[in-house]
Design an enzyme around this catalytic site. Sequence first.
Site, PDB file in Angstrom:
ATOM      1  N   PRO A 275       0.827  -1.215   0.000  1.00  0.00           N
ATOM      2  CG  PRO A 275      -0.085  -1.087   2.142  1.00  0.00           C
ATOM      3  CD  PRO A 275       0.664  -1.998   1.216  1.00  0.00           C
ATOM      4  CD  GLU A 276       3.850   3.669  -3.651  1.00  0.00           C
ATOM      5  OE1 GLU A 276       4.160   4.826  -3.317  1.00  0.00           O
ATOM      6  OE2 GLU A 276       4.388   3.072  -4.590  1.00  0.00           O
TER       7      GLU A 276
END
Length: 275
Positions: free
Chosen positions: A2-3
């Site tokens: 996840p960014e």
Amino acid sequence: MPELPEVETTLRGLEKVLLNRTLLSVEIRRKDLRFPLPADMHKTLIHQRITSMERRAKYMLVHFAHGQTLLIHLGMSGRMTIDDGVEPLAPHDHVIFKTDGGQRIRYNDARRFGMMDIVATAKTAQHKLLKNLGVEPLGHAFTAATLHTKIQNKKIAIKLAIMDQAVVVGVGNIYASEALYGAGINPMRSANTLNQNECKKLVSAIQSVLKRAIEKGGSTLRDYVQSDGELGYFQHEFAVYGRSGLPCKNCTCEGGIQKITQGGRSTFFCAVTQV
Ligand SMILES: [Zn+2]
């Protein structure tokens, strides 16, 4: 992994079911994620009401009425799912919360690089994982001038410089490539060679790729929740990331998007328009 946009959309999805709700149960199904979970986590959070939530870098902060904050990081593979508590649990469902609104929130993390901690709300800025973080990319403090000051003595590649959490937080590998493409800056340029105007273009490109991704998450998912109740993950459209050899939308460069390795991670760029 996840960014920042996934973390932001996960937070917005969680807000819908957690704000002003009280936790009726906190079930901890293993003692550790990346770090040991706080021994008193259940005791500290049960029967407490959530008053607000915020994101700092890729950390989610869940603030409770009694002055305690739950800090959550999704690590490499952390996922949160909202459901009504009827379905059986899945493998790697490690922490489960139930609210007085009848909803169950599951934290699933196959690789266990995620973390949770409890910290006094008044002391969150001093938490060991938060105290050295740089400016927020979407905050007012991230300007061309601040970026220029932070990188003017750095002789590392600009792509690595914008991924340095002490320069600006939450610009991961994907969005570093996307932003440099948007700004027309070669990812291999030494950070100290960027002038004020290039810093301005880069700040604007970083903000625009992140904002666009967050908006995409909001428009693709209903209230940031997928149909199966999972939060935060959605289909992206990247200009360069993962598009090695494909045509570049800015020009007709021969061979299309190039792929190189920097700091052990893949970088995608256009060798013609990024100078
Ligand atoms: Zn090109």
